[in-house]
Design an enzyme around this catalytic site. Sequence first.
Site, mmCIF file in Angstrom:
data_model
loop_
_atom_site.group_PDB
_atom_site.id
_atom_site.type_symbol
_atom_site.label_atom_id
_atom_site.label_comp_id
_atom_site.label_asym_id
_atom_site.label_seq_id
_atom_site.Cartn_x
_atom_site.Cartn_y
_atom_site.Cartn_z
ATOM 1 N N ASP A 34 -5.492 -1.348 -2.801
ATOM 2 C CA ASP A 34 -4.815 -0.152 -2.284
ATOM 3 C C ASP A 34 -4.957 0.975 -3.296
ATOM 4 O O ASP A 34 -5.305 0.749 -4.464
ATOM 5 C CB ASP A 34 -3.331 -0.436 -2.019
ATOM 6 C CG ASP A 34 -2.602 0.757 -1.410
ATOM 7 O OD1 ASP A 34 -3.182 1.413 -0.524
ATOM 8 O OD2 ASP A 34 -1.471 1.057 -1.822
ATOM 9 N N SER A 35 -4.669 2.171 -2.851
ATOM 10 C CA SER A 35 -4.712 3.325 -3.744
ATOM 11 C C SER A 35 -3.631 3.245 -4.818
ATOM 12 O O SER A 35 -3.735 3.902 -5.852
ATOM 13 C CB SER A 35 -4.528 4.619 -2.945
ATOM 14 O OG SER A 35 -3.259 4.630 -2.305
ATOM 15 N N CYS A 57 -4.823 -0.342 2.632
ATOM 16 C CA CYS A 57 -4.606 1.105 2.560
ATOM 17 C C CYS A 57 -5.071 1.692 3.882
ATOM 18 O O CYS A 57 -6.247 1.554 4.248
ATOM 19 C CB CYS A 57 -5.405 1.689 1.397
ATOM 20 S SG CYS A 57 -5.379 3.495 1.284
ATOM 21 N N GLU A 65 5.114 5.932 -5.817
ATOM 22 C CA GLU A 65 4.351 5.529 -6.991
ATOM 23 C C GLU A 65 5.141 5.743 -8.281
ATOM 24 O O GLU A 65 4.955 5.027 -9.261
ATOM 25 C CB GLU A 65 3.044 6.320 -7.060
ATOM 26 C CG GLU A 65 2.017 5.945 -6.013
ATOM 27 C CD GLU A 65 1.347 4.619 -6.293
ATOM 28 O OE1 GLU A 65 1.134 4.287 -7.475
ATOM 29 O OE2 GLU A 65 1.048 3.887 -5.330
ATOM 30 N N CYS A 117 1.395 3.927 6.809
ATOM 31 C CA CYS A 117 0.872 3.852 5.445
ATOM 32 C C CYS A 117 1.544 2.647 4.810
ATOM 33 O O CYS A 117 2.748 2.437 4.999
ATOM 34 C CB CYS A 117 1.203 5.133 4.674
ATOM 35 S SG CYS A 117 0.843 5.068 2.892
ATOM 36 N N THR A 118 0.788 1.859 4.057
ATOM 37 C CA THR A 118 1.370 0.644 3.496
ATOM 38 C C THR A 118 2.443 0.935 2.444
ATOM 39 O O THR A 118 3.216 0.042 2.093
ATOM 40 C CB THR A 118 0.285 -0.271 2.887
ATOM 41 O OG1 THR A 118 -0.520 0.477 1.970
ATOM 42 C CG2 THR A 118 -0.594 -0.851 3.986
ATOM 43 N N HIS A 119 2.506 2.157 1.951
ATOM 44 C CA HIS A 119 3.610 2.540 1.063
ATOM 45 C C HIS A 119 4.941 2.641 1.813
ATOM 46 O O HIS A 119 6.004 2.417 1.240
ATOM 47 C CB HIS A 119 3.329 3.903 0.414
ATOM 48 C CG HIS A 119 2.355 3.881 -0.716
ATOM 49 N ND1 HIS A 119 0.989 3.772 -0.527
ATOM 50 C CD2 HIS A 119 2.534 3.963 -2.061
ATOM 51 C CE1 HIS A 119 0.377 3.801 -1.698
ATOM 52 N NE2 HIS A 119 1.285 3.921 -2.651
#
Length: 275
Positions: free
Chosen positions: A8-9, A71, A150, A182-184
């Site tokens: 992922d990012s 992602c 993040e 979004c996986t976040h």
Amino acid sequence: MALIGVFDSGVGGLSILDEAMLRLPGHNYIYLADSLHAPYGEKTSAWIASRSMALCQHLAALGCDVIVVACNTATAQAIADIRSQLTDTPIIGVEPGIKPAAMQSFNGIVGVLATEATLNSDKFNALLATLPEHCRFIKQSGAGLVPLIEAGQADSAATLALLAEHLKPIQSAGADTLVLGCTHYPFLKNVIRQLLGDTITLVDTSEAVVKQLNRQIESLLRPSKQPTQDGSTTIGTVVFISSKDETTLLSMAKDLMTTDLAGHVVSAQRLGELA
């Protein structure tokens, strides 16, 4: 045991890793976070495609049997090219769960919270075109949310305020279902519930992705949970790799994931230069 790579990012893919380790604990995992370059949603399509390819090639070189592109942005912009290049490695992507959301919605109004790159991608809009016309999708960019997550501020006042602004059009439209595209964003479920209450259905794709992962593993290997001679279960390893700060990544994994990492052999390292 399989070696599963999850890319992922940043820390968003930890939501996928968490689900995978809960359901498939007997495997070895590598989690690769490109946090130095997060968020991807604000990058160009060409950059996302090139960087995603390089990172997946790195995971393949490390011996991963299966790679999960955890992602949404990278999946939308790069997964076709990645699959065409890494033909010997199954590649699993993630995409917003708009199809199950359309099926679950009672009033036919579905909010989609995702990055700008995902919402504008051909892959997303092609999927959207296949869904019933009676279902109305309210697309909303979650700009600014990924950097807050993040930074470890998923439950902060700043996140609450920004999320409230992003959710206004979805609330105003009367959506009864919200896709976390979004996986976040699964890490914002508590904050979303503060704003929207329990009446709205939240849809993320972690469970569906892990089911697909399990199918791929079963086609490659014997069942993963192999008992040892004393009847216990094999303990897998987890390696956390970050392009920015491996210590912070490991700390956030412990904070964000529900999996007890103490039950696994865990290590962390910095990503070096890519070939």
